[in-house]
Design an enzyme around this catalytic site. Structure first.
Site, short mmCIF file in Angstrom:
data_model
loop_
_atom_site.label_atom_id
_atom_site.label_comp_id
_atom_site.label_asym_id
_atom_site.label_seq_id
_atom_site.Cartn_x
_atom_site.Cartn_y
_atom_site.Cartn_z
N LYS A 195 -21.96 -42.50 -3.56
CA LYS A 195 -21.72 -42.55 -2.10
C LYS A 195 -21.16 -41.13 -1.48
CE LYS A 195 -17.79 -43.44 0.32
NZ LYS A 195 -18.04 -42.72 1.50
N GLY A 248 -12.23 -35.03 -3.34
CA GLY A 248 -11.70 -35.23 -1.94
C GLY A 248 -10.17 -35.07 -2.00
N SER A 249 -9.48 -35.75 -1.07
CA SER A 249 -7.98 -35.58 -0.72
C SER A 249 -7.34 -36.09 -1.92
CB SER A 249 -7.85 -36.22 0.51
OG SER A 249 -8.04 -37.44 0.57
N GLY A 253 -7.22 -39.70 -4.17
CA GLY A 253 -7.37 -39.58 -5.60
C GLY A 253 -6.45 -40.52 -6.18
N GLU A 270 -11.57 -34.11 -8.55
CA GLU A 270 -11.44 -32.63 -7.95
C GLU A 270 -10.77 -32.81 -6.57
OE1 GLU A 270 -11.95 -30.15 -9.49
OE2 GLU A 270 -13.24 -30.98 -11.04
N CYS A 304 -11.94 -26.37 -1.17
CA CYS A 304 -10.84 -26.83 -1.67
C CYS A 304 -10.34 -25.57 -2.61
CB CYS A 304 -11.15 -27.89 -2.81
SG CYS A 304 -12.47 -27.61 -3.81
N GLU A 401 -2.47 -28.67 1.92
CA GLU A 401 -3.68 -28.39 2.18
C GLU A 401 -4.19 -28.42 3.74
OE1 GLU A 401 -7.08 -30.37 0.35
OE2 GLU A 401 -7.64 -28.37 -0.34
#
Ligand code: NAP
Ligand code: MG
Length: 498
Positions: A195, A248-249, A253, A270, A304, A401
């Site tokens: 996805k 992603g974030s 996660g 990740e 990232c 972040e």
């Protein structure tokens, strides 16, 4: 940003592809979503509508997982020899290379990044990742083990593919992310349900066409465009999926870990980062300035492991901050299709607002704006490369972040390595760290002290052979390298009494 900039002409093949239709890839066929729902994707350079895309939800996830299960459990993929798998993955790399320019245009239109970056970073890296993992198909071995139980034994380990993999990718480097997920999974013998992020589905869909063109058996790769809280959530909860891999974030996660806990799916994550760039007084300062600027302003900071915290010794701090600020104001910000552009728009209005919010919060908490800080124009999502000074470790801009072109610059007093490392390590993230020094001993000592998955000294970039991933809340596991493919396997031990 001038309105008269000359823009690269969009190739016919690209406009035809973008026009669509854009369906889901399930079991080797392009199909509409069961609900018939669609969503739209936009060009971040001007906000215009690019295309309508099928919106998958739980019903489509069921179909895609069934197809992937068949292709894995008793389909051609699990019966194929490693050499035959390698050949197909290599063929996909060749096809991607043939169509590289087309992919670069699609990525620029959908994500916003400079066409030149797509051509010299995203495409070559994606192609090399496919070739690197194609090479692993025939090298994924166990070992023979000497055991000490009484008797005579023959014992060995073997690596088996983990099964059906659900991969969920972000929008900052859509093609690179899609390839980084499918290449090791396929090389290990897994099948995939992928996805892409809702903001940037197009290159993944075009990749799906190439996957069919080069002859992957049906069901081996399935692509579900759609939203995280519907399609993504259904994937992470699906009992037919053996492993979830996500980039992603950190917040999402955490949601994924909870969803996967039900049936103990294997999970690779990740997540975010807050990479410190630490400059020692002996560094080559001009190179450090250039490196620090590129690290945070490339891809508009939407990386990232962007170097988002600068720590420089007080003797070189002003020179560095001046240099990086000068580079920030020189960076040509504009539409990705303009040849002169060095930094494109950020991906969405939401991202623009989030970054602006962080800059404002930094200022409210006492940081000074050295350069940048503002939106550029009112069309598209352009923001100035930004440098904040006077930032303190407790500020949100230093802890969280931002995922935008915003650098927090701080100085340290003495070259006390433990103290510097303590400050550099003082966020919840641990993805990367960058050192600038000419002193080997300083570099090695610091590399040991930093809690980061990757430490770079005096430059460097991604390489398919170099494992990538995070300590702490930057994730679980590693991608790329040997560890990157082993993450798609189960290790089986066999012991025989002879
Ligand atoms: P995000 O929500 O984590 O999105 C990443 C992917 O996860 C997308 O495909 C998303 O789907 C999907 N997703 C969202 N909710 C999900 C759920 N409940 N279950 C399963 N999948 C789900 O990231 P974002 O909101 O786009 O960006 C927000 C922030 O995340 C950024 O500002 C940045 O700090 C961070 N980020 C980090 C990276 C990285 O490389 N580490 C990449 C992107 C973003 P949809 O978006 O399609 O709905
Ligand atoms: Mg999102």
């Amino acid at each position: 940003m001038s309105v008269n900039v000359s823009m690269a002409a969009i190739p016919v093949a690209v406009s035809e592809f973008i026009r669509g239709p854009h369906k889901l890839l399930i079991d080797g066929k392009w199909v509409a979503a069961a609900s018939n729902k669609t969503f739209s994707t936009h060009n971040p350079a001007n906000g215009s509508l690019l295309a309508e895309i099928a919106a998958a939800d739980a019903a489509d996830v069921d179909l895609a997982v069934d197809a992937a299960r068949r292709a894995f459990d008793d389909g051609p993929w699990s019966r194929m020899t490693p050499a035959a798998r390698a050949k197909l993955i290599w063929r996909l790399a060749d096809a991607l290379e043939t169509h590289a320019d087309e992919f670069a245009f699609i990525e620029t239109l959908d994500n916003g990044k400079p066409l030149n970056d797509a051509k010299i970073v995203d495409l070559p890296h994606s192609i090399e990742v496919l070739r690197y993992f194609a090479g692993w198909c025939t090298k994924l071995n166990g070992e023979s083990i000497s055991i000490s139980n009484p008797g005579t034994w023959h014992a060995y380990t073997m690596r088996e593919p983990v099964g059906v993999v659900g991969s969920i990718t972000p929008w900052n480097a859509p093609l690179m992310m899609a390839v980084s997920k499918i290449a090791p999974a396929l090389a290990a013998g897994c099948t995939v349900v992928l996805k892409p992020a809702e903001q940037t589905p197009l290159t993944t869909l075009r990749l799906g066409q190439l996957i069919l063109d080069v002859g992957f058996p049906e069901g081996v790769v399935n692509i579900l465009t759609g939203f995280g809280d519907t399609a993504g959530a259904a994937m992470t909860a699906h009992p037919g999926i053996d492993k979830v891999t996500f980039t992603g974030s950190t917040d999402v996660g955490r949601i994924i870990i909870r969803a996967a806990a039900n049936d103990f799916k294997r999970v690779t994550l990740e997540l975010g980062g807050k990479t410190p760039v630490i400059v020692f007084p002996d560094a080559d300062i001009d190179r450090a300035i250039e490196g620090a600027a590129r690290s945070i302003f490339s891809n508009a900071g939407q990386i990232c492991n962007a170097g988002s915290r600068l720590y420089a010794h007080r003797d070189v701090f002003e020179k560095l901050v001046d240099g990086v600020s000068r580079r920030a104001s020189e960076f040509r910000v504009g539409p990705g299709l303009a040849a002169s552009t060095q930094m494109g728009p950020v991906v969405s209005q939401e991202q623009l607002d989030r970054i602006s919010g962080f800059i404002a919060s930094g200022q409210n908490q006492g940081a000074e704006l050295r350069v940048g800080g503002g939106r550029i124009g009112s069309e598209g999502y352009f923001i100035q490369p930004t440098v904040l000074t006077g930032t303190r470790p407790d500020m949100d801009v230093v802890q969280q972040e931002i995922f935008g072109p915003v650098l927090c610059a701080m100085s340290y007093e003495e070259a006390d390595l433990d103290r510097i490392a303590r400050e550099a390590n003082a966020t919840s993230y641990g993805l990367g760290a960058v050192l600038w020094t000419q002193n080997l001993s300083t570099a090695h000592k610091m590399a040991k002290k930093l809690k980061a998955g990757t430490v770079r000294v005096n430059g460097g970039g991604l390489d398919p052979a170099l494992p990538f991933g995070g300590f702490k809340q930057s994730g679980w596991g590693r991608e790329l390298g040997r560890e990157g493919i082993e993450a798609y396997t189960e290790l089986k031990s066999v012991a025989m009494a002879l």
